[in-house]
Design a protein around this motif. Structure first.
Motif, short mmCIF file in Angstrom:
data_model
loop_
_atom_site.label_atom_id
_atom_site.label_comp_id
_atom_site.label_asym_id
_atom_site.label_seq_id
_atom_site.Cartn_x
_atom_site.Cartn_y
_atom_site.Cartn_z
N GLU A 166 0.86 -1.18 0.00
CA GLU A 166 0.00 0.00 0.00
C GLU A 166 0.90 1.24 0.00
OE1 GLU A 166 -2.66 -0.49 3.39
OE2 GLU A 166 -4.20 -1.19 2.00
N ILE A 167 0.68 2.11 -0.96
CA ILE A 167 1.54 3.29 -1.15
C ILE A 167 0.66 4.53 -1.24
CG2 ILE A 167 3.35 4.35 -2.56
CD1 ILE A 167 3.97 1.52 -3.65
N ALA A 168 0.99 5.54 -0.45
CA ALA A 168 0.25 6.81 -0.49
C ALA A 168 1.24 7.96 -0.42
CB ALA A 168 -0.73 6.89 0.69
N ASP A 169 1.14 8.87 -1.41
CA ASP A 169 1.99 10.07 -1.44
C ASP A 169 3.48 9.73 -1.34
OD1 ASP A 169 -0.28 11.73 -1.58
OD2 ASP A 169 -0.51 11.63 0.60
N GLY A 170 3.88 8.68 -2.09
CA GLY A 170 5.30 8.33 -2.13
C GLY A 170 5.81 7.59 -0.92
N ARG A 171 4.91 7.16 -0.04
CA ARG A 171 5.32 6.42 1.16
C ARG A 171 4.60 5.08 1.22
NH1 ARG A 171 7.85 7.15 5.90
NH2 ARG A 171 7.24 5.77 7.59
N VAL A 172 5.33 4.02 1.56
CA VAL A 172 4.72 2.70 1.77
C VAL A 172 4.14 2.67 3.18
CG1 VAL A 172 5.15 0.23 1.92
CG2 VAL A 172 6.25 1.58 0.12
N THR A 173 2.86 2.40 3.26
CA THR A 173 2.17 2.43 4.55
C THR A 173 1.79 1.05 5.07
OG1 THR A 173 0.04 2.72 3.44
CG2 THR A 173 1.24 4.72 4.07
N GLY A 174 1.95 0.04 4.25
CA GLY A 174 1.62 -1.31 4.70
C GLY A 174 1.50 -2.26 3.54
N VAL A 175 0.84 -3.39 3.77
CA VAL A 175 0.75 -4.43 2.75
C VAL A 175 -0.65 -5.01 2.69
CG1 VAL A 175 3.18 -5.10 2.88
CG2 VAL A 175 1.53 -6.22 4.37
#
Length: 545
Positions: free
Chosen positions: A229-238
């Motif tokens: 899971e990617i939001a605004d260039g950051r991986v936040t989870g899977v």
């Protein structure tokens, strides 16, 4: 609509419970102030054959413990597609591999330091990391450590045939070595193994099992990874599935891909991180155009020469009767010795392919047995196998997903022998094997070449024969390689962070810029140790503000 199970929020989410993942889970959860989730797509390591050393014969090629990948049809292998084993169980490949404890050469790591611009990857700097993990059977010295989790022992059997092969290697000028792990592994000697008292010592046993009692570490097996899971260039989870049910987990600090040289690039590509043109063709939205993801695949191709012999014991002969099998089982049950403790290879030879080689660039795995391929029965005749591989191949391949569905295997194309230098070295390697076998030490046993056969004589014929008999020795690396900041093809930086994204690292064999000069499991332990130390140092720095 199927509900998605929320696994919760953790400081660190580790994807992959293989060698690297087990080390990471141990080291990161050692800090009681952090929470760690370890996700493994395979099952638990409870099957008996995962613990008996010779059990690799039943684990490789078995969908219970092996992903059973296959390569694409390889032009360099004369159009053949070959089996590509990867561990599908806690401990990953360390639970099904050949158990050979091998660091590689000092020049490998000095090359990494040059390619990354970071001296922390030099031999001088990684040697203490190797020693820190190790529990070495001879005791501590300037090159070895004791008290670590990674047990290294000598093998618990010997064969007259292998002693004669070693003598023949001496007769062509290859020196003796009693330790392949001191920075220059030139020589002939017995491989040391990751075993403990005649039992396989996997990363799951060494690193993960002691940590599972910690309340801040959670493990999920049968957890197949869909995407990041990617939001605004950051991986936040899977996103993943557990026993077929959709699930998700959140990483507050970092997500770590430790799914190996096949799994890690495939997960990145499914997440929209990879060669943009390829992803668009599959209908995957491009999050980051990263052309190096899945490129730079390197592997050791072993050329398995088989020789029939007469008048000396081989495993083909010893295991050829019910009585022989029964005695082998009894010897193991009573003493943890004998053929059931065998690694796939007992005798190692590191040699130079020619005078231009500064260090050994060929590795032999010599076995007192022969068969057509893993999973097949032993040949009915007495024979031995001398497998030789080019330690530093110039050929480069790819790993590419073929669908967005995580249940579909990626296309693996190692492109073996695609570089002319590799074909020439393969021919020289086969010729060197013939020189060794022709020495007086083996003459009394009348060795007769069975594979590839004496009809192949010229360099071109030998190169073609290499394509007929070559198969992987299961050392894929490099598909998320680390490199300098200005290296557009590098996927990770020297601190193993994925370039162009925040909150994501890759820590496994895929980050190797080049292959190590030997077996790759112990280097993967070192990579995970170094990666965990980098992550913990970053956390300490953040807490200091």
């Amino acid at each position: 609509m199927v509900d998605t199970l929320d696994f919760g929020s953790f400081d660190y989410v580790i994807v992959g419970g293989g060698t690297a993942g087990c080390v990471l889970a141990n080291r990161l959860s050692a800090d009681p102030d952090v929470t760690v989730l370890l996700l493994e797509a395979g099952g638990k390591d409870s099957w008996v054959w995962l613990h008996i050393p010779a059990g690799y014969l039943f684990c490789i090629g078995n969908p219970r413990t092996d992903w059973c990948f296959r390569t694409e049809s390889e032009p360099g292998l004369n159009g053949r597609s070959i089996h590509y084993a990867r561990g599908k169980v806690l401990g990953g490949c360390s639970s099904i591999n050949g158990m050979i404890a091998m660091r590689g050469q000092a020049r490998d790591y000095d090359e990494w330091a040059g390619l990354t611009g970071d001296d922390r990857w030099s031999w001088k700097e990684v040697l203490p990391v190797f020693k820190g993990s190790e529990d070495y059977w001879r005791g501590a010295d300037e090159m070895h450590g004791v008290g670590g989790e990674w047990r290294v022992e000598r093998q618990r059997l010997r064969w007259d045939l292998l002693d004669r092969f070693a003598e023949a290697a001496h007769q062509v000028g290859i020196p003796h070595s009693d330790d392949f792990n001191r920075g220059d592994n030139l020589g002939v000697g017995s491989f040391e193994v990751n075993q403990k008292g005649g039992i396989r010592w996997s990363a799951a046993k060494a690193f993960l099992r002691p940590a599972l009692s910690r309340q801040n570490l959670k493990l999920a097996t049968d957890a197949s990874i869909d995407r990041l899971e990617i939001a605004d260039g950051r991986v936040t989870g899977v996103r993943f599935t557990v026993k077929g049910e959709p699930a998700r987990a959140t990483a507050r600090v970092e997500t770590v891909l430790a799914a190996g040289a096949i799994g890690s690039p495939a997960i990145l590509q499914r997440s929209g991180v990879g060669p943009a043109e390829h992803l668009r063709a599959l209908g995957i939205p491009v999050v980051l155009d990263a052309p190096g993801v899945g490129g730079n695949l390197q592997d050791h191709l072993q050329l398995r020469m088989v020789y029939k012999v007469d008048g000396i014991m081989t495993l083909n002969k010893r295991a050829g009767s019910l009585f022989g099998k029964a005695m082998m089982g009894l010897e193991y049950a009573l003493f943890r010795r004998g053929p059931l403790t065998m690694a796939p290879s007992q005798l190692g030879v590191f040699a130079k392919s020619g005078p231009e080689a500064e260090t050994a660039d060929l590795e032999y795995h010599v076995q007192p047995l022969s068969l057509e391929k893993f999973g097949d029965p032993l040949h009915a005749f007495a024979a031995f196998t001398a497998s030789v591989c080019d330690l530093r191949p110039a050929s480069r391949g790819t790993v590419r997903i073929t669908a967005a569905d995580h249940h579909v295997n990626p296309a693996i194309a190692p492109r073996y022998l695609s570089h002319p230098a590799d074909r020439a070295k393969a021919a020289r390697a086969l010729a060197l094997t013939r020189r060794i076998v022709a020495q007086p030490a083996l003459a009394p046993y009348r060795p007769e070449e069975y594979r590839p056969g004496p009809a192949f004589r010229t360099e071109e014929e030998l190169a073609r024969a290499a394509g007929d008999i070559g198969t992987t020795i299961f050392h894929p690396v490099g598909t998320c390689r680390m490199g300098r900041a200005d290296d557009a093809a590098a996927v990770t930086d020297p601190e193993l962070r994925v370039k162009g994204l925040r909150g994501l690292r890759v820590i496994d064999a895929s980050i190797m810029p080049t292959l190590t000069s030997g077996n790759t499991n112990t280097p993967t332990v070192m990579i995970a140790e170094r990666g965990a130390a980098l992550m913990r140092a970053e956390r300490r720095a953040a807490l200091r503000g």
